[in-house]
Design a protein around this motif. Structure first.
Motif, PDB file in Angstrom:
ATOM      1  N   PHE A  29       3.179  -2.711 -14.538  1.00 14.09           N
ATOM      2  CA  PHE A  29       2.243  -2.536 -14.099  1.00 14.09           C
ATOM      3  C   PHE A  29       2.718  -1.097 -13.479  1.00 14.09           C
ATOM      4  N   THR A  30       1.599  -0.653 -13.253  1.00 10.66           N
ATOM      5  CA  THR A  30       1.314   0.622 -12.649  1.00 10.66           C
ATOM      6  C   THR A  30       0.013   1.179 -11.860  1.00 10.66           C
ATOM      7  N   ILE A  31       0.041   1.604 -10.853  1.00 12.17           N
ATOM      8  CA  ILE A  31      -1.217   1.942  -9.700  1.00 12.17           C
ATOM      9  C   ILE A  31      -1.098   3.200 -10.411  1.00 12.17           C
ATOM     10  N   TYR A  32      -1.745   4.283 -10.332  1.00  9.80           N
ATOM     11  CA  TYR A  32      -1.664   5.630 -10.573  1.00  9.80           C
ATOM     12  C   TYR A  32      -2.200   6.348  -9.215  1.00  9.80           C
ATOM     13  N   ASN A  33      -1.975   7.873  -9.602  1.00 11.26           N
ATOM     14  CA  ASN A  33      -2.664   8.249  -8.421  1.00 11.26           C
ATOM     15  C   ASN A  33      -2.984   7.820  -7.572  1.00 11.26           C
ATOM     16  N   ARG A  34      -1.756   7.385  -6.769  1.00 16.39           N
ATOM     17  CA  ARG A  34      -1.028   6.463  -5.278  1.00 16.39           C
ATOM     18  C   ARG A  34      -0.830   7.404  -4.499  1.00 16.39           C
ATOM     19  N   ALA A  35      -1.393   8.549  -3.109  1.00 17.62           N
ATOM     20  CA  ALA A  35      -0.174   8.998  -3.534  1.00 17.62           C
ATOM     21  C   ALA A  35       1.411   9.138  -2.442  1.00 17.62           C
ATOM     22  N   VAL A  36       2.544   9.937  -2.781  1.00 23.44           N
ATOM     23  CA  VAL A  36       3.600   8.862  -2.636  1.00 23.44           C
ATOM     24  C   VAL A  36       3.676   9.097  -1.113  1.00 23.44           C
ATOM     25  N   GLU A  37       3.851  10.029  -0.224  1.00 27.89           N
ATOM     26  CA  GLU A  37       2.889   9.357   1.316  1.00 27.89           C
ATOM     27  C   GLU A  37       2.139  10.900   1.223  1.00 27.89           C
ATOM     28  N   GLU A  38       0.952   9.849   2.310  1.00 27.40           N
ATOM     29  CA  GLU A  38      -0.209  10.493   2.133  1.00 27.40           C
ATOM     30  C   GLU A  38       0.188  12.133   3.678  1.00 27.40           C
ATOM     31  N   PRO A  39      -0.345  13.510   3.154  1.00 27.39           N
ATOM     32  CA  PRO A  39       0.110  14.356   4.058  1.00 27.39           C
ATOM     33  C   PRO A  39      -0.828  13.832   5.001  1.00 27.39           C
ATOM     34  N   ALA A  40      -0.242  14.371   6.284  1.00 23.31           N
ATOM     35  CA  ALA A  40      -0.307  14.053   8.121  1.00 23.31           C
ATOM     36  C   ALA A  40      -1.046  14.704   8.389  1.00 23.31           C
ATOM     37  N   ILE A  41      -1.838  13.667   8.994  1.00 23.66           N
ATOM     38  CA  ILE A  41      -3.695  14.356   9.244  1.00 23.66           C
ATOM     39  C   ILE A  41      -3.394  14.023  10.729  1.00 23.66           C
ATOM     40  N   GLY A 115      10.078 -18.561  -7.616  1.00 25.57           N
ATOM     41  CA  GLY A 115      10.166 -19.026  -8.921  1.00 25.57           C
ATOM     42  C   GLY A 115       9.490 -18.524  -9.889  1.00 25.57           C
ATOM     43  N   TRP A 116       9.006 -17.432  -9.836  1.00 28.44           N
ATOM     44  CA  TRP A 116       7.904 -17.063 -10.269  1.00 28.44           C
ATOM     45  C   TRP A 116       8.141 -15.118 -11.026  1.00 28.44           C
ATOM     46  N   ARG A 117       7.802 -14.876 -12.339  1.00 26.02           N
ATOM     47  CA  ARG A 117       7.771 -14.058 -12.634  1.00 26.02           C
ATOM     48  C   ARG A 117       6.976 -13.231 -13.251  1.00 26.02           C
ATOM     49  N   PHE A 118       5.889 -12.077 -13.196  1.00 25.67           N
ATOM     50  CA  PHE A 118       4.531 -11.778 -13.395  1.00 25.67           C
ATOM     51  C   PHE A 118       5.350 -10.764 -14.247  1.00 25.67           C
ATOM     52  N   SER A 119       3.937 -10.152 -15.081  1.00 25.12           N
ATOM     53  CA  SER A 119       3.644  -9.012 -16.461  1.00 25.12           C
ATOM     54  C   SER A 119       2.417  -9.236 -16.644  1.00 25.12           C
ATOM     55  N   HIS A 120       2.438  -8.088 -17.278  1.00 23.14           N
ATOM     56  CA  HIS A 120       0.859  -7.125 -16.815  1.00 23.14           C
ATOM     57  C   HIS A 120      -0.152  -6.402 -17.975  1.00 23.14           C
ATOM     58  N   LEU A 139       4.869  -8.004 -23.077  1.00 26.05           N
ATOM     59  CA  LEU A 139       6.210  -9.485 -23.771  1.00 26.05           C
ATOM     60  C   LEU A 139       7.677  -9.132 -23.706  1.00 26.05           C
ATOM     61  N   VAL A 140       8.064  -7.748 -23.580  1.00 26.58           N
ATOM     62  CA  VAL A 140       9.250  -7.341 -24.385  1.00 26.58           C
ATOM     63  C   VAL A 140       9.881  -7.094 -23.562  1.00 26.58           C
ATOM     64  N   PRO A 141       9.578  -6.419 -22.346  1.00 27.17           N
ATOM     65  CA  PRO A 141      10.112  -6.609 -20.738  1.00 27.17           C
ATOM     66  C   PRO A 141      10.414  -8.451 -20.842  1.00 27.17           C
ATOM     67  N   ILE A 189      -0.691 -12.052 -17.210  1.00 25.97           N
ATOM     68  CA  ILE A 189      -2.268 -10.965 -16.710  1.00 25.97           C
ATOM     69  C   ILE A 189      -2.560 -10.452 -17.128  1.00 25.97           C
ATOM     70  N   ALA A 190      -3.328 -10.558 -17.990  1.00 25.68           N
ATOM     71  CA  ALA A 190      -4.868 -10.037 -19.272  1.00 25.68           C
ATOM     72  C   ALA A 190      -6.105  -9.707 -18.125  1.00 25.68           C
TER      73      ALA A 190
END
Length: 874
Positions: A29-41, A115-120, A139-141, A189-190
Motif C-alpha cells: 500500500f502506498t499513498i501517492y503525491n502526499r508531500a514529504v514535508e509541506e512547505p512552510a507558509i 496480533g494482526w497483519r495487513f495487505s492491500h 500475497l507475496v509479502p 484489503i481489496a
C-alpha cells in the motif's frame, strides 16, 4: 479515535507505514503525491501556519489515523464483522470514504488490539488490469521473505500465473501464509473492487478471478474467528454488477456493511477535531455553514475535505474565517474553482491552444466512460499519454495543484489518474470534455486490448484491424491524429499497411487474371484469322477468274467483321474491368473520395454499354446505385467546426448549429450564402416553435428564441446549465433539458418562470409522445415519461446510458444508448394496458399500475372485457 500510535516514514517520495513498535504496516500500500514535508507558509500577518490535517482529495491512510474522526460506529461494526466472518464487503456511494474507513480506521483499530497483519491490493493499479497480478502483489509479502525487488517481482508474476492457470489455489497460498505468520491474523484489503467490473473486460477471466479469490475465504467453524479475512470496498452503484455472478452474490449474503452519509455529529467531529488538535479555531457559524452544505449528501466528503484544505492555507491568526470560505467558492465550488483557476493560469485563459489541448487529452484519457452508470477514473500508463501530456500530469500532481496522482513504484513505467472521482462530476469543463469526447473514448476502449496485444508482438498480424473497425480507425486518424498515442498511431498505421498490402496482392492477382483473359481473346482473334487464310487458299484453287473476285470481296468483308468482333471483345473486357473496379471501390467505400471513384468507374462502364448497344454489367449498375446513395447531393460548410444540431424551418430552409456558436440558415436550393446568427456558446440543440421561430440551446446555458426575419425581438432564456436538448410540446411550450439534470417547460410567450422537472442525471435527449407527454433520456440510463401537465411522478423505463430518443409513426418510442442498443417501447397508454393484460393474464395491482401506467392515472381494470374483480391480486 483509536489508541494505536501511528508513525510514518518517507521512501521515494511516498508515505508508508514502517515496521516497528506502535506502527501500522499495510503491505503493498502506498499513498501517492502526499508531500514529504509541506512547505512552510504563513498567514497575512506573518503567523506560521502548521501543516494541514485535511488530506483534500486523497484518502486518509494508516498514517492519518490520529486525525481521522467521525466514523467510530462504522469502524466498530467492521471490527466485529472481521471478528466473526472471513468475508466482509463495505458498500457505499462514491466519495463516502470507504477506503479511508478501512485504511485509517479499521486497520489502526485492529492493530491496537494486537496480533494482526495487513495487505492491500487494487486492480486499477495494474497497467494491464490483470486481477491475478494485483492479488499476487498483496500475497507475496505474506509468505515470501525477500530483500530483492527483482526476486519479489519474479515471485509475484509466478504466483499470478499459477493462480490464473489453476496450478495453485488461493487456499494453498493462504495455508502457507498461516504457517509463516503463526499467532497472527491476516486482513486482506481489496480496495475499490468496482474496478474489477470496469477494467477487466474479459468476463470469463473476471469470473475465474472472483472464484479463485472467494475460494480462499471459507466460513470459519462456529464460535471461532477466522485466521485470514477479506474486506472489499465497493461502490454502491456497482453492487448490482457484483450480484450478477452467482458465487459472489451467495458469498455476500449477510456479509455486507453499508456505509451511509455521515450524520451531523459525525461531520462536526471530522471538521472540528483535526483543527482543535492543531490549536486552530473556526469563525463562529462557519462550521454550521459547512454542515448545512454537506449533511445527507452522498459523495460530499471529498469536497468537504478539499474545501477545508483550501481554507486552511487562508487562515488568519490561527482562525479559519468565513472570508476564506467565500473566497474559495464554498464547498461545492472550491474544487471546480481550483481546477478552473489552474487551467486558466496555465493556458492563459484558453489562449494557449497547445496546453489547452494537452489538458483535454490528459483528463479525457483519465476517465472510463460509463455505460448506464457514472463515469469512473482510470489509471493510464505514461506511454499512452506521450511525453508532453505526461509532463503536464506531473505538474498537476504537484503540491500546488493536486488534481492528478502520478507514479506507481511497483511498475517500471509511470502512471496517472485523477485525484478523486469528485473532479469528474464537479468540474464543469471536464464534464463538457467528457460528453463531447465520449464516442472517441469509447472507440479507444474498443481497440485498447488489440493495441496492447500488437505492441507486445508487432510481428503478429492477428490483432490488427480489418473491415468496418479499420474504416472507423481511418476516420478517427483523419479527425483526431493529434489525440492518439504513439502506440495507437503505430497500431493503426500497421493495420492500414496490412490492408494496402492485401489490396496490392488482390490487385496483382486481378491484373494477372485480366492479362490471361486478354491473351485468350487475342489467341481467338489469331485463330479466326488463320481459319480465314486457309479458306481463302482453298477457294483460289477453283475457278480463278470468277471466284477470285468473289473471294476478294468475301475476304474484305470477313476481315472487317473480324476487326469488329475483336473491338467488341476489347470493349467487353474493358466494360467488365471497369465494372469490377467500380464494385471493388464500392465495397471498400469508407471515404467520400473512394465512393466518388467507384461511381465514376461505374458510369464509364454504363456509358460504354450504351454506345455499344449492350446491357450494362450488373456490378456497374450496383456500384452506381450505391454511389448515388452514399454521396450527398450537396455539401454545405460550417467553417470547419463540428455541427452539433440541425433543424428544418417551416419555409423549407435548413438550420445548422455548430460548436463555434454560429447558427446558419441555408437557402432552400443549397446554393448561395447562408444567414448567420450568433448564439455565443456552442449550439447543442435546435427546435422550431409552432409560430415558426427558431429556438437554440447552447453550452453557455442560454436558450435563444430567434424572431422570424424582419419581425419581433430576440428572447433569451436562462437554463443555468449546458442545454443538451430542446423539444416543442403539443401545447406550444418549449422544453429544455440540461446537463444539470433539470428539464424546464417555458411559457409560450417566453416570459415568466418555467415549470421545472428533475430528471436526476444529465438530460441527453427529449421527445414528445403522440399523447402529448414529454419523454426525457439521461446519462443515468433512465427514460422518464412525464405527465402532460408537468406535475406528478413520471413513468420510468430503464435503457442504460440513453443518447437519443425518437417517436415512431405508430406512437412507439425508440431509444438509442451508449450500450450500442436501440430499444422500442410501447408507450401508448391504451395499447400498453391491453398488452399488460395479455402478458400478465390478469388485472394489474395498484402498485403495478402506478409503476407501468403512472401514479397520476386512476386505477381501473386493465382487462376491460372481464369483470372488474377478475383475477385482481391484492
Amino acid at each position: 479515535m483509536t489508541d494505536a500510535t501511528v508513525e510514518t516514514t518517507v521512501t521515494g517520495g511516498q508515505i508508508q507505514g514502517v515496521v516497528g513498535a506502535g506502527t501500522v504496516v499495510i503491505e503493498n500500500f502506498t499513498i501517492y503525491n502526499r508531500a514529504v514535508e509541506e512547505p512552510a507558509i504563513a498567514d497575512a500577518v506573518g503567523t506560521p501556519i502548521v501543516p494541514c490535517p485535511y488530506p483534500g482529495l486523497t484518502y486518509f491512510g494508516p498514517g492519518d489515523a490520529h486525525q481521522f474522526f467521525g466514523r467510530d460506529a462504522a469502524i466498530t461494526r467492521l471490527a466485529e464483522a472481521v471478528g466473526r466472518q472471513s468475508l466482509t464487503a463495505l458498500v457505499g456511494a462514491s466519495g463516502s470514504g470507504k477506503s479511508s474507513v478501512v485504511l485509517a480506521g479499521l486497520a489502526p483499530h485492529l492493530h491496537g488490539d494486537g496480533g494482526w497483519r495487513f495487505s492491500h491490493f487494487r486492480i486499477g493499479t495494474e497497467l494491464d488490469s490483470n486481477p491475478f497480478l494485483a492479488l499476487a502483489r498483496a500475497l507475496v509479502p505474506l509468505y515470501v521473505a525477500s530483500d530483492s525487488d527483482t526476486e519479489r517481482l519474479r515471485n509475484t508474476r509466478q504466483l499470478a500465473a499459477s493462480l490464473e492457470s489453476g496450478e495453485l489455489t488461493s487456499r494453498d497460498v493462504f495455508a502457507d501464509c498461516r504457517s509463516r505468520n503463526k499467532g497472527t491474523r491476516i486482513l486482506l484489503i481489496a480496495d475499490q473492487f468496482e474496478e474489477a467490473f470496469t477494467l477487466v473486460e474479459d468476463e470469463a477471466l473476471l469470473h475465474r478471478f472472483i472464484d479463485v479469490l472467494l475460494a480462499g475465504f471459507p466460513d470459519p467453524a462456529p464460535e471461532r474467528s477466522p485466521d485470514i479475512c477479506l474486506i472489499l470496498t465497493l461502490r454502491a452503484d456497482f453492487y448490482g454488477r457484483a450480484l450478477r455472478h452467482r458465487p459472489l452474490a451467495d458469498a455476500l449474503q449477510g456479509r455486507v456493511e453499508n456505509l451511509g452519509p455521515m450524520n451531523r455529529e459525525e461531520l462536526q467531529a471530522a471538521i472540528r477535531r483535526p483543527a482543535e488538535a492543531a490549536r486552530i479555531s473556526f469563525e463562529p457559524g462557519l462550521v454550521e455553514t459547512l454542515l448545512d452544505h454537506v449533511e445527507s449528501k452522498p459523495g460530499s466528503l471529498p469536497l468537504l475535505q478539499f474545501a477545508l484544505r483550501e481554507m486552511w492555507a487562508r487562515q488568519e491568526n490561527t482562525k479559519i474565517t468565513r472570508k476564506s470560505y467565500d473566497d474559495i467558492g464554498g464547498v461545492e465550488g472550491a474544487l471546480a474553482q481550483r481546477a478552473e483557476t489552474i487551467y486558466a493560469a496555465m493556458t492563459e485563459n484558453g489562449a494557449n491552444r497547445q496546453i489547452a489541448q494537452a489538458f483535454q487529452r490528459l483528463f479525457t484519457r483519465l476517465v472510463m466512460p460509463g455505460e448506464g452508470q457514472e463515469d469512473t477514473r482510470r489509471v493510464v500508463d505514461r506511454r499512452e499519454l506521450g511525453d508532453d501530456v505526461w509532463s503536464l500530469a506531473q505538474h498537476l500532481a504537484g503540491e500546488d495543484n493536486r488534481l492528478v496522482v502520478t507514479n506507481a513504484p511497483a511498475f517500471s513505467h509511470g502512471t496517472a489518474e485523477v485525484a478523486h472521482e469528485a473532479l469528474i462530476r464537479h468540474w464543469p469543463k471536464l464534464v463538457e470534455w467528457i460528453d463531447r469526447d465520449r464516442t472517441f473514448q469509447s472507440w479507444l476502449r474498443q481497440i485498447r486490448s488489440n493495441v496492447e496485444l500488437w505492441s507486445a508482438d508487432p510481428s503478429d498480424e492477428g490483432p490488427l484491424l480489418r473491415g468496418g473497425m479499420l474504416a472507423q480507425a481511418r476516420e478517427w486518424l483523419m479527425r483526431r491524429r493529434g489525440d492518439l498515442s504513439q502506440g495507437e498511431l503505430g497500431f493503426i498505421e500497421a493495420s492500414l499497411s496490412l490492408q494496402r498490402r492485401e489490396e496490392e496482392e488482390r490487385e496483382a492477382a486481378h491484373q494477372a487474371e485480366i492479362s490471361r483473359q486478354r491473351e485468350l481473346a487475342e489467341a481467338a482473334v489469331r485463330l479466326a484469322n488463320e481459319q480465314r487464310r486457309r479458306t481463302w487458299i482453298a477457294v483460289v484453287g477453283g475457278v480463278i477468274a470468277f471466284v477470285f473476285a468473289v473471294s476478294a470481296l468475301k475476304f474484305g468483308y470477313d476481315a472487317y467483321a473480324a476487326k469488329q468482333r475483336a473491338q467488341v471483345e476489347r470493349d467487353r473486357a474493358r466494360m467488365q474491368l471497369l465494372a469490377m473496379q467500380a464494385r471493388r471501390a464500392e465495397a471498400q467505400a469508407w471515404l467520400p473520395d473512394v465512393i466518388e471513384l467507384g461511381g465514376a468507374l461505374a458510369l464509364e462502364a454504363m456509358e460504354m454499354a450504351r454506345k455499344t448497344k449492350r446491357l450494362a454489367e450488373a456490378d456497374a449498375v450496383e456500384a452506381a446505385a450505391s454511389a448515388l446513395v452514399g454521396l450527398p447531393l450537396r455539401v454545405l460548410g460550417h467553417s470547419g467546426h463540428s455541427v452539433i444540431s440541425l433543424a428544418a424551418l417551416g419555409d423549407g430552409r435548413l438550420a445548422s448549429g455548430g460548436e463555434d456558436g454560429k447558427i446558419k440558415l441555408w437557402p432552400k436550393e443549397g446554393t448561395g450564402e447562408p444567414v448567420v446568427l450568433a448564439h455565443g456558446g456552442g449550439v447543442c440543440s435546435l427546435a422550431v416553435l409552432g409560430d415558426g421561430r427558431l429556438a437554440s440551446g447552447g453550452s453557455d446555458g442560454k436558450i435563444k428564441l430567434w424572431p422570424k426575419e424582419g419581425t419581433g425581438e430576440l428572447v433569451v432564456l436562462a437554463h443555468d446549465g449546458r442545454v443538451r436538448s430542446l423539444a416543442v410540446l403539443a401545447d406550444g411550450r418549449l422544453a429544455s433539458g440540461g446537463q444539470d439534470g433539470k428539464i424546464k417547460l417555458w411559457p409560450k410567450e417566453g416570459t415568466g418562470e418555467p415549470v421545472v422537472l428533475t430528471h436526476g442525471a444529465s438530460v441527453t435527449s427529449l421527445a414528445v409522445l403522440g399523447d402529448g407527454r414529454l419523454a426525457s433520456g439521461g446519462r443515468d440510463g433512465n427514460i422518464k415519461l412525464w405527465p402532460k401537465e408537468g406535475t406528478g411522478e413520471p413513468v420510468v423505463l430503464a435503457h442504460g446510458g440513453v443518447s437519443s430518443l425518437a417517436v415512431l409513426g405508430d406512437g412507439r418510442l425508440a431509444s438509442g444508448g451508449s450500450d450500442g442498443k436501440i430499444k422500442v417501447w410501447l408507450v401508448d397508454e391504451q395499447k400498453l394496458i391491453a398488452a399488460l393484460c395479455l402478458r400478465a393474464g390478469r388485472n394489474l395491482t395498484k402498485n403495478e399500475w402506478a409503476r407501468y401506467i403512472g401514479p397520476d392515472t386512476p386505477w381501473q381494470p386493465s382487462c376491460r372485457d372481464r369483470p372488474s374483480n377478475w383475477r385482481t391480486p391484492d
